[in-house]
Design an enzyme around this catalytic site. Structure first.
Site, short mmCIF file in Angstrom:
data_model
loop_
_atom_site.label_atom_id
_atom_site.label_comp_id
_atom_site.label_asym_id
_atom_site.label_seq_id
_atom_site.Cartn_x
_atom_site.Cartn_y
_atom_site.Cartn_z
N SER A 77 0.83 -1.20 0.00
CA SER A 77 0.00 0.00 0.00
C SER A 77 0.87 1.26 0.00
O SER A 77 1.66 1.45 -0.91
CB SER A 77 -0.97 -0.04 1.19
OG SER A 77 -2.00 0.90 1.03
N ASP A 194 -5.90 -3.49 -2.00
CA ASP A 194 -4.84 -3.14 -1.07
C ASP A 194 -4.14 -4.36 -0.46
O ASP A 194 -4.79 -5.24 0.10
CB ASP A 194 -5.45 -2.30 0.06
CG ASP A 194 -4.43 -1.52 0.84
OD1 ASP A 194 -3.38 -2.08 1.20
OD2 ASP A 194 -4.68 -0.32 1.11
#
Length: 354
Positions: A77, A194
């Site tokens: 991320s 993510d």
């Protein structure tokens, strides 16, 4: 280019017989053993954490200034976003310049591309990818000066998907697609979101893939102790509230329609996800040799305009870890490794979603 890179990496990385998770290329790096007299190779694992991940920039700056050699990087991320830029050759001061471009909430909103109807997410995320491509262009993993892993989550297989080939910006886009906020990124028949959902702190993957002797992990996610301390501050702040009656009414109205506000649906979803992430982070932290932990209260994942305090917190935590890092580098062999956590608390900056 990829053959040259992997041949070069083989001089750095120690052999491993562990099974590697799936990669975008389906291959593992070739590695060779080292003589016992060599200096240890160090990998850097960068956690997820939204705007708090700007602390990674401060850590990187200190590593550069102190001449700490990093052989490979793995990021998830925001850790993938920062890590990809550093792996591409941008130095720490340039990373700070890029962070300063998001100078206020209005600038951040210009990077939002709403999805209508918002059935898969609130934003597409393409503008954020294009923003990253201003620095990375069409750079491929094989062209990076430093070896890099980027981790996303496969929604259909419910597993981590590890990128080590192909366009770097596309991989980071997938790794940064916050569930519920960003629409999934569709690549080669996969739906990717993510990486923080499956590998919030990729220490094990970094050791497994690159065979580094030791890993420095930078964790900007909270610990249970952090949550307890910050919760008390949040309660006090909520009790105080706005003094003006009109301001109190406006605040209540905004909170009732803001899906990200404390207690609303997206905040509930994000906190539920975080409860699972924290257990994974704790497990991976125990496998790291040194954990740098810049943490702070009164922070949100979209708080990018407060870049200064996040970068400062990263620098402070990295400086505090330097004695342990130098001790690690002075060890000619690292059989079994050790674990040291350098904790930095910053009460100015943490958890509560506005």
């Amino acid at each position: 280019m990829i053959a040259t890179l992997r041949h070069s990496c083989a001089k750095w990385f120690r052999a491993t017989n562990q099974e590697a998770p799936e990669t975008s290329s389906g291959e593992a790096f070739s590695r060779e053993s080292f003589p016992s007299s060599r200096s240890p190779t160090i990998g850097l694992a960068l956690s997820c954490g939204g705007a708090r991940g700007l602390a990674h920039v401060g850590v990187i700056q200190v590593l550069e200034e102190e001449g700490i050699p990093i052989s490979a990087i793995a990021g998830t991320s925001m850790g993938a976003y920062v890590g990809s830029l550093w792996a591409a050759g941008l130095h720490g001061r340039k990373l700070e310049e890029l962070a300063r471009e998001i100078k206020d909430r209005k600038t951040l909103l210009r990077l939002m591309d709403p999805v209508f109807p918002p059935s898969e997410g609130l934003i597409r995320g393409d503008k954020i990818r294009l923003h990253l491509e201003r620095s990375l262009g069409t750079l491929d993993f094989s062209e990076l000066p430093k070896p890099l892993l980027v981790i996303a989550t496969d929604l259909d297989d419910l597993t981590a998907h590890v990128f080590d080939s192909g366009p770097v910006a596309t991989a980071v886009h997938a790794s940064s697609a916050i569930p519920g906020v960003c629409a999934p990124v569709r690549l080669n028949g996969r739906r990717l979101v993510d990486g923080g959902a499956s590998e919030p702190l990729p220490v094990s993957l970094l050791k497994m893939r690159f065979g580094v002797d030791a890993v420095i992990a930078v964790n900007v996610m909270p610990t249970p102790a952090d949550i307890g301390a910050c919760r008390a501050k949040d309660v006090d702040a909520a009790k105080a509230g706005p003094r003006n009656a009109l301001a109190r009414w406006a605040s209540r109205f905004w909170r009732s329609i803001n899906l990200l506000a404390y207690g609303n649906v997206m905040d509930t979803f994000q906190r539920s996800l975080m409860s699972a992430q924290l257990r994974l982070v704790q497990k991976e932290s125990e496998r790291a040799d040194i954990v740098i932990h810049p943490w702070f209260c009164e922070s949100t994942w979209f708080d990018y305009e407060n870049f200064d305090r996040y970068i400062a917190a990263g620098r402070a935590a990295a400086h505090a870890a330097l004695p342990e890092i130098r001790a690690l580098l002075n060890q000619p062999t690292l059989e079994g490794g050790g674990h040291h956590e350098t904790y930095q608390s910053n009460p100015a900056v943490g958890l509560h979603a506005a």
